[in-house]
Design an enzyme around this catalytic site. Structure first.
Site, PDB file in Angstrom:
ATOM      1  N   HIS A  86      65.832-140.084 101.498  1.00 54.54           N
ATOM      2  CA  HIS A  86      65.684-141.394 100.852  1.00 54.54           C
ATOM      3  C   HIS A  86      64.327-141.510 100.133  1.00 54.54           C
ATOM      4  O   HIS A  86      63.614-142.504 100.259  1.00 54.54           O
ATOM      5  CB  HIS A  86      65.847-142.530 101.867  1.00 54.54           C
ATOM      6  CG  HIS A  86      66.381-143.796 101.269  1.00 54.54           C
ATOM      7  ND1 HIS A  86      67.213-144.652 101.940  1.00 54.54           N
ATOM      8  CD2 HIS A  86      66.185-144.362 100.046  1.00 54.54           C
ATOM      9  CE1 HIS A  86      67.515-145.692 101.165  1.00 54.54           C
ATOM     10  NE2 HIS A  86      66.896-145.531 100.012  1.00 54.54           N
ATOM     11  N   GLU A 101      70.034-143.402 108.937  1.00 58.02           N
ATOM     12  CA  GLU A 101      68.735-142.893 108.478  1.00 58.02           C
ATOM     13  C   GLU A 101      67.690-143.266 109.508  1.00 58.02           C
ATOM     14  O   GLU A 101      67.708-144.409 109.969  1.00 58.02           O
ATOM     15  CB  GLU A 101      68.368-143.502 107.125  1.00 58.02           C
ATOM     16  CG  GLU A 101      69.245-142.984 106.006  1.00 58.02           C
ATOM     17  CD  GLU A 101      68.876-143.560 104.641  1.00 58.02           C
ATOM     18  OE1 GLU A 101      67.812-144.198 104.524  1.00 58.02           O
ATOM     19  OE2 GLU A 101      69.653-143.388 103.716  1.00 58.02           O
ATOM     20  N   ARG A 134      74.172-145.561  99.166  1.00 60.95           N
ATOM     21  CA  ARG A 134      73.952-145.755 100.597  1.00 60.95           C
ATOM     22  C   ARG A 134      74.815-144.761 101.354  1.00 60.95           C
ATOM     23  O   ARG A 134      75.966-144.491 100.954  1.00 60.95           O
ATOM     24  CB  ARG A 134      74.317-147.181 101.036  1.00 60.95           C
ATOM     25  CG  ARG A 134      73.294-148.238 100.635  1.00 60.95           C
ATOM     26  CD  ARG A 134      71.992-148.122 101.433  1.00 60.95           C
ATOM     27  NE  ARG A 134      71.057-149.174 101.098  1.00 60.95           N
ATOM     28  CZ  ARG A 134      70.080-149.078 100.193  1.00 60.95           C
ATOM     29  NH1 ARG A 134      69.901-147.954  99.530  1.00 60.95           N
ATOM     30  NH2 ARG A 134      69.265-150.092  99.967  1.00 60.95           N
TER      31      ARG A 134
HETATM   32  C1  GLV Z   1      66.520-148.266  97.713  1.00 61.63           C
HETATM   33  O1  GLV Z   1      67.234-147.692  98.484  1.00 61.63           O
HETATM   34  C2  GLV Z   1      66.824-149.546  97.107  1.00 61.63           C
HETATM   35  O2  GLV Z   1      67.747-150.221  97.569  1.00 61.63           O
HETATM   36  O3  GLV Z   1      66.156-149.892  96.136  1.00 61.63           O
END
Ligand code: GLV
Length: 343
Positions: A304, A285, A256
């Site tokens: 992402h 984001e 993250r």
């Molecule tokens: C993606 O970011 C997830 O948390 O699977």
């Protein structure tokens, strides 16, 4: 973390072998779902009513649902909980629960399962792709191609992953998938996790606890963050921690964005302390258009996207189908999350 927080989540549903079957008359999809995907659930569980979102609005009849599937692209979790008064179980499509584990959800009796492991293969391949891109100077070659310039990189700017050291921070399903692949490229892989087991998992030459993080970072040519975002990991890669990294190292974040202090990262890149960063996740984001990270040489931003493939969706579906059966048979659910711990 206090002892009380470290307790396993005491869910109200019976564990494997102890359970009586549970009633599942209504299940709500609280994230968008294609008709063909929905049909799979209708075929598998003909006795169950499957509710769907109506645009962005909560499904009609949510108060009847005993369970549902959520992701961070659907309606706010607190609205779901307020309307879904019969909910006993929610399945989060992704692995990270940081955007959905609101105080109301954590305090509730609603069980939470997640998609941990579904994205491990594709995200691990994404990480290897970023490492290879830096090793072979693909960003510079692609820029040159866009300008129709034949410009081979200087040999000294290229490197081989083989023989280099990789530190994988967070050794869950994803970290283990990265380690196995990196080891196949001839890298020495060190892991760091909250509770290291006595034997390092396949691919790792060693596994250390979090308090040894700085020592591991000092030796690593590449550092991959696969951690969830929790109170303990927020800002973990601070100015001081980035300074502890080996000069000339590359940093990759598929956990993250808020785990890394982006200002500190930018300074370390500009000062030449770090050679590059592969960022699949940022904070916030989407990354705002005026963020200096976009234009920073040595930074590759992948929006992402590392978790996306049709096959990872198929793994999500298989897990949810399995858990639906388990719920109805009164068995322990797979991928039960400790809501208070955060993963
Ligand atoms: C993606 O970011 C997830 O948390 O699977």
């Amino acid at each position: 973390m206090s002892a009380a927080q470290a307790d396993p989540y005491p869910g109200p549903l019976p564990r494997a072998g102890e359970g009586a079957s549970r009633r599942l008359s209504t299940f709500a999809f609280l994230h968008p779902i294609e008709p063909a995907q929905l049909q799979v659930y209708l075929d598998a569980f003909p006795g169950v009513e499957f509710l769907q979102l109506d645009g962005d609005a909560l499904p009609q009849g949510l108060e009847r649902a005993q369970a549902g599937a959520i992701s961070w692209v659907g309606p706010p979790v607190d609205d779901i909980l307020a309307a879904g008064r019969s909910l006993q179980w929610l399945h989060q499509r992704g692995a990270g629960i940081d955007r959905i584990a609101t105080p109301a959800l954590v305090a509730s009796d609603v069980l939470l399962t997640n998609g941990s492991g579904n994205h491990a293969i594709n995200i691990a391949e994404h990480v290897l792709g970023l490492m290879l891109a830096f090793a072979r100077q693909f960003p510079a070659l692609l820029r040159a191609q866009g300008e129709r310039r034949w410009t081979p990189p200087a040999a000294g700017s290229l490197f081989e992953l083989s023989g280099q050291t990789l530190a994988v921070i967070g050794a869950g399903a994803l970290g283990c998938a990265v380690a196995e692949r990196a080891a196949a490229f001839g890298m020495r892989v060190h892991g760091v996790r909250r509770s290291p087991a006595s034997e390092p998992p396949p691919g790792f030459v060693a596994m250390a606890a979090m308090d040894a993080l700085d020592g591991v970072l000092r030796e690593a040519d590449h550092v991959v963050i696969t951690l969830p975002l929790t109170a303990e990991t927020r800002g973990l890669f601070s100015t001081a921690r980035i300074a502890a990294m080996k000069p000339g190292a590359h940093l990759y974040n598929v956990g993250r964005g808020a785990i890394v202090d982006q200002g500190a990262l930018l300074e370390a890149l500009r000062a030449g302390h770090l050679a590059g960063a592969g960022l699949d996740v940022t904070d916030p984001e989407p990354l705002p258009a005026d963020s200096p990270l976009w234009a920073e040489p040595g930074v590759v931003i992948t929006a992402h996207s590392s978790g996306l493939t049709p096959r990872s969706y198929a793994r999500y579906q298989a897990l949810l189908l399995d858990n639906l059966g388990r719920f109805m048979r009164g068995e322990e659910l797979l991928n039960l999350v400790d809501k208070r711990r955060g993963y």
